[in-house]
Design a protein around this motif. Structure first.
Motif, short mmCIF file in Angstrom:
data_model
loop_
_atom_site.label_atom_id
_atom_site.label_comp_id
_atom_site.label_asym_id
_atom_site.label_seq_id
_atom_site.Cartn_x
_atom_site.Cartn_y
_atom_site.Cartn_z
N MET A 133 27.27 -11.85 10.64
CA MET A 133 26.88 -11.20 9.39
C MET A 133 25.78 -12.03 8.74
O MET A 133 25.89 -13.25 8.65
CB MET A 133 28.07 -11.08 8.45
CG MET A 133 27.80 -10.23 7.22
SD MET A 133 29.27 -10.01 6.17
CE MET A 133 29.04 -11.36 5.02
N GLU A 150 29.90 -2.90 8.13
CA GLU A 150 29.60 -4.10 7.36
C GLU A 150 30.75 -4.45 6.42
O GLU A 150 31.07 -5.63 6.22
CB GLU A 150 28.31 -3.92 6.57
CG GLU A 150 27.05 -3.96 7.46
CD GLU A 150 25.80 -3.54 6.71
OE1 GLU A 150 24.71 -3.91 7.17
OE2 GLU A 150 25.89 -2.85 5.67
N ARG A 153 33.42 -6.05 8.55
CA ARG A 153 33.01 -7.39 8.95
C ARG A 153 33.11 -8.35 7.76
O ARG A 153 33.54 -9.49 7.90
CB ARG A 153 31.57 -7.34 9.49
CG ARG A 153 31.25 -8.46 10.45
CD ARG A 153 29.88 -8.32 11.05
NE ARG A 153 29.66 -7.09 11.75
CZ ARG A 153 28.60 -6.82 12.50
NH1 ARG A 153 27.67 -7.73 12.63
NH2 ARG A 153 28.47 -5.67 13.11
N ASN A 154 32.72 -7.86 6.58
CA ASN A 154 32.82 -8.67 5.36
C ASN A 154 34.28 -9.01 5.07
O ASN A 154 34.60 -10.13 4.64
CB ASN A 154 32.23 -7.88 4.19
CG ASN A 154 32.07 -8.74 2.95
OD1 ASN A 154 31.67 -9.89 3.01
ND2 ASN A 154 32.38 -8.15 1.80
#
Length: 247
Positions: A133, A150, A153-154
């Motif tokens: 990331m 995203e 993933r965050n």
């Protein structure tokens, strides 16, 4: 680590969990699979302490403590992490600010020293790099303008920074393409496959389990665990569907 006995829970007077029992030992990864409306997300919310879900019967013990007597922030400080199917956006709050405050609040509850700004940034950037990331995303408001992949993933970056004892991951694979699925799966294994940690993976599909191999697979249907087995049970569900296996 986690023991659930005869758990009954409802929302707005509607029963959802109807006598669920489950034991997760330290060092184990358990997968919960089942059809829509079976109560999978409700189980995650009850464990995390989400308001509006009323436990009417049964008990939950986490690490020797009565989980139901603990507030959500106390559960987090004790080591419980809940990953959402749809992570929320928090406009006006940067990822860095959110994560540093979260981590230091938990460290304080455990009588540990807070991390300085420099110490935290080093930790956060290293974790973002491991999950491929862009570190610049740490400066952005939490999940605002992020794609589905995203956001997930965050959330794995959050989990890596906080390093919980027990992670409940509610359909973490939803909205992920093949590359993101691999990255998230690798992240779960790296962060949580430890002898003193455990994971409860809530999922509809086998595909995440190709990356994160569960020790135990449970079928949840109509608010109860109806079947338990090894990884081969997930493959059977993929082949035959829930109607045959969950009955």
């Amino acid at each position: 680590m986690l023991k659930i006995e005869n758990l009954h829970a409802e929302i707005d007077g509607k029963p959802i969990l109807k006598g669920l029992s489950l034991t997760v030992n330290a060092g184990e990864i358990h997968a919960i699979m089942g059809p829509n409306g079976a109560g999978k997300s409700t189980l995650g919310y009850v464990l995390g302490g989400r308001p509006g879900y009323e436990v009417t019967e049964g008990s939950i013990t986490f690490d020797g403590q009565d989980l139901l007597e603990m507030e959500p922030h106390e559960r987090a400080a004790a080591g419980v992490f809940l990953g959402f199917q749809y992570p929320v956006e928090i406009p006006g709050v940067s990822n860095v600010q959110f994560l540093r405050e979260s981590l230091n609040a938990q460290r304080g509850a455990r009588d540990e020293k807070p991390l300085s700004g420099a110490e935290f940034l080093k930790l956060a950037r290293a974790e973002a790099t491991r999950l491929e990331m862009d570190a610049e995303m740490l400066k952005r408001p939490v999940n605002v303008g992020f794609s589905g992949g995203e956001k997930k993933r965050n959330e794995m970056v959050q989990m890596g920074i906080i390093s919980p004892k027990f992670a409940i991951l509610d359909e973490t694979d939803s909205g992920l393409d093949i590359d993101a699925l691999r990255i998230v799966g690798d992240g779960i294994n790296r962060i949580m496959r430890q002898p003193d940690k455990s994971v409860l993976l809530i999922t509809h599909y086998q595909r995440l389990l190709d990356y994160v191999k569960p020790d135990v697979v449970h079928v949840l249907a109509d608010g109860r665990i109806t079947r338990t087995g090894g990884p081969e049970l997930a493959q059977q569900l993929e082949r035959e569907g829930y109607a045959e296996v969950a009955a």
